[in-house]
Every structure is written in structure tokens, then in C-alpha cells.
Design a protein around this motif. Sequence first.
Motif, short mmCIF file in Angstrom:
data_model
loop_
_atom_site.label_atom_id
_atom_site.label_comp_id
_atom_site.label_asym_id
_atom_site.label_seq_id
_atom_site.Cartn_x
_atom_site.Cartn_y
_atom_site.Cartn_z
N TYR A 152 0.80 -1.21 0.00
CA TYR A 152 0.00 0.00 0.00
C TYR A 152 0.84 1.27 0.00
O TYR A 152 0.33 2.34 -0.30
CB TYR A 152 -0.97 0.01 1.19
CG TYR A 152 -0.31 -0.14 2.55
CD1 TYR A 152 0.27 0.94 3.20
CD2 TYR A 152 -0.27 -1.38 3.15
CE1 TYR A 152 0.87 0.79 4.44
CE2 TYR A 152 0.33 -1.55 4.40
CZ TYR A 152 0.90 -0.46 5.03
OH TYR A 152 1.50 -0.61 6.24
N HIS A 153 2.12 1.15 0.32
CA HIS A 153 2.99 2.34 0.30
C HIS A 153 3.70 2.50 -1.06
O HIS A 153 4.60 3.32 -1.19
CB HIS A 153 4.00 2.27 1.46
CG HIS A 153 4.93 1.10 1.41
ND1 HIS A 153 4.52 -0.19 1.67
CD2 HIS A 153 6.24 1.03 1.15
CE1 HIS A 153 5.55 -1.01 1.55
NE2 HIS A 153 6.60 -0.30 1.23
N HIS A 154 3.27 1.74 -2.04
CA HIS A 154 3.76 1.81 -3.41
C HIS A 154 5.29 1.68 -3.50
O HIS A 154 5.97 2.63 -3.92
CB HIS A 154 3.29 3.09 -4.11
CG HIS A 154 1.81 3.20 -4.16
ND1 HIS A 154 1.12 4.20 -3.51
CD2 HIS A 154 0.87 2.41 -4.72
CE1 HIS A 154 -0.17 4.04 -3.70
NE2 HIS A 154 -0.35 2.96 -4.43
N GLU A 181 5.98 4.71 4.78
CA GLU A 181 4.86 5.61 5.04
C GLU A 181 3.69 4.80 5.58
O GLU A 181 3.26 3.82 4.97
CB GLU A 181 4.44 6.33 3.75
CG GLU A 181 3.39 7.38 3.97
CD GLU A 181 3.08 8.15 2.70
OE1 GLU A 181 1.94 8.64 2.60
OE2 GLU A 181 3.96 8.26 1.82
N TRP A 183 -0.06 3.71 6.70
CA TRP A 183 -1.37 3.81 6.09
C TRP A 183 -2.21 4.82 6.84
O TRP A 183 -2.29 4.78 8.07
CB TRP A 183 -2.05 2.43 6.10
CG TRP A 183 -3.42 2.44 5.54
CD1 TRP A 183 -4.60 2.31 6.23
CD2 TRP A 183 -3.79 2.57 4.18
NE1 TRP A 183 -5.66 2.36 5.39
CE2 TRP A 183 -5.20 2.53 4.10
CE3 TRP A 183 -3.07 2.75 2.99
CZ2 TRP A 183 -5.89 2.64 2.91
CZ3 TRP A 183 -3.76 2.86 1.80
CH2 TRP A 183 -5.15 2.80 1.76
N SER A 184 -2.81 5.73 6.14
CA SER A 184 -3.64 6.75 6.78
C SER A 184 -5.06 6.72 6.25
O SER A 184 -5.85 7.61 6.55
CB SER A 184 -3.01 8.13 6.61
OG SER A 184 -2.91 8.43 5.23
N GLY A 185 -5.38 5.75 5.45
CA GLY A 185 -6.72 5.64 4.87
C GLY A 185 -6.78 6.33 3.52
O GLY A 185 -5.84 6.94 3.06
N VAL A 186 -7.95 6.19 2.91
CA VAL A 186 -8.15 6.82 1.59
C VAL A 186 -9.27 7.81 1.64
O VAL A 186 -10.09 7.82 2.50
CB VAL A 186 -8.41 5.78 0.49
CG1 VAL A 186 -7.16 5.02 0.19
CG2 VAL A 186 -9.53 4.84 0.87
#
Length: 186
Positions: A152-154, A181, A183-186
Motif C-alpha cells: 500500500y505504500h507503493h 509511510e 497507512w492513513s486511509g483513503v
Amino acid sequence: MTKRIIVGVTGASGSIYALTLIKVLALMEWQVELVMTSTGEKVLTFETGADRQSFPDNVHIHENTNLFSSLASGSFRTHGMVVIPCSMNTLGLMATGTGDHLLARAAQVTLKERRPLVVVPREMPYNIIHLENMLRLARAGATIMPASPGFYHHPQEIQDLVNHVVGRVLDQFGVDHTLFERWSGV
């Protein structure tokens, strides 16, 4: 208490995880108590080019054959232990409380003293014996963290994937870092 952690390195592939963890901890001025199986040391050199002289001064190497090492005693205070990467052979020794070498003994001491023990198995697929050994260790208090990075942090390169696994290991010990980084949501 001195910021001190035990790092065990076994013969499973994935030494880049161990090397990254050791370097990050050393830069954060942690005292790293390093114990490697003989195969772990060979794989580390083969996969990364690192050898005993590659480590900074705050990495203290313990011989795996030395059961008189401070790591064999619960009175030697540490913040815990991580075995990274962890072979299925060493995992089995830790799960059964057997073995006549320091790495397995240090893991036993870590568990008996109720300190965090993080085990990062790297081999796959798992057979039923591997899974039962992981369950036995988890029931004894260990945290099992297969080397499974998130995406998810690409990540752009292999080191990004390694940093994610190492960062998650550091999270288990409450060590602040900026390796990935969050995850902080989308």
C-alpha cells in the motif's frame, strides 16, 4: 536500562532483512547483541557481501557455540530478541526448547523472562510441522511475523519492501522509525 536488543540470524534466505535491521538499530544507537548460526553467517555474506567486519562498534557478536555468553542468562537485561530471517530448523529448536547453541538458548531465555520474541520465518511453503512449531512459539509468547511486506505504500525498489518488514518488526518493540509511510486511509 541500556537500549539493547538481541538479533539472531539463521541460514534461511533473506539476510537483507537482518542487515537492514542491524544497521537501523545501530544508527539509532541501540546496542545490538548479534548471534548467527554458522549457516546464517555464510548466507549473510553470500547474499549481502557483509561479514563480521561490516558491523559498527555497537554491534557485539556472540559465538553461537558459547553457552557461557551473557545472552544465555535471564539476568542479562535486553528489550527482547528478533530472529530474522528464521529457518524452519531454528524455529523447531526454539519451539521445542531444545538445542545446544546460543541462538536457541537466547530465545528460550527471552520467553522465560517474558520479553518480546519476534520470529521472522522466511521459508515457504509451510508444512504442518512448521505451522505447529509456529503455533507452539506463539502460545509461549512469541510474535510470528513472516517476511510479508505490504504494497500500500507503493514500493519502488526491493529496499522499500525490506524496509516495510523491518519497520513492522521495530513496531513490535515500540521503536519509532520512518522506514515506510504508514497507512492513513483513503
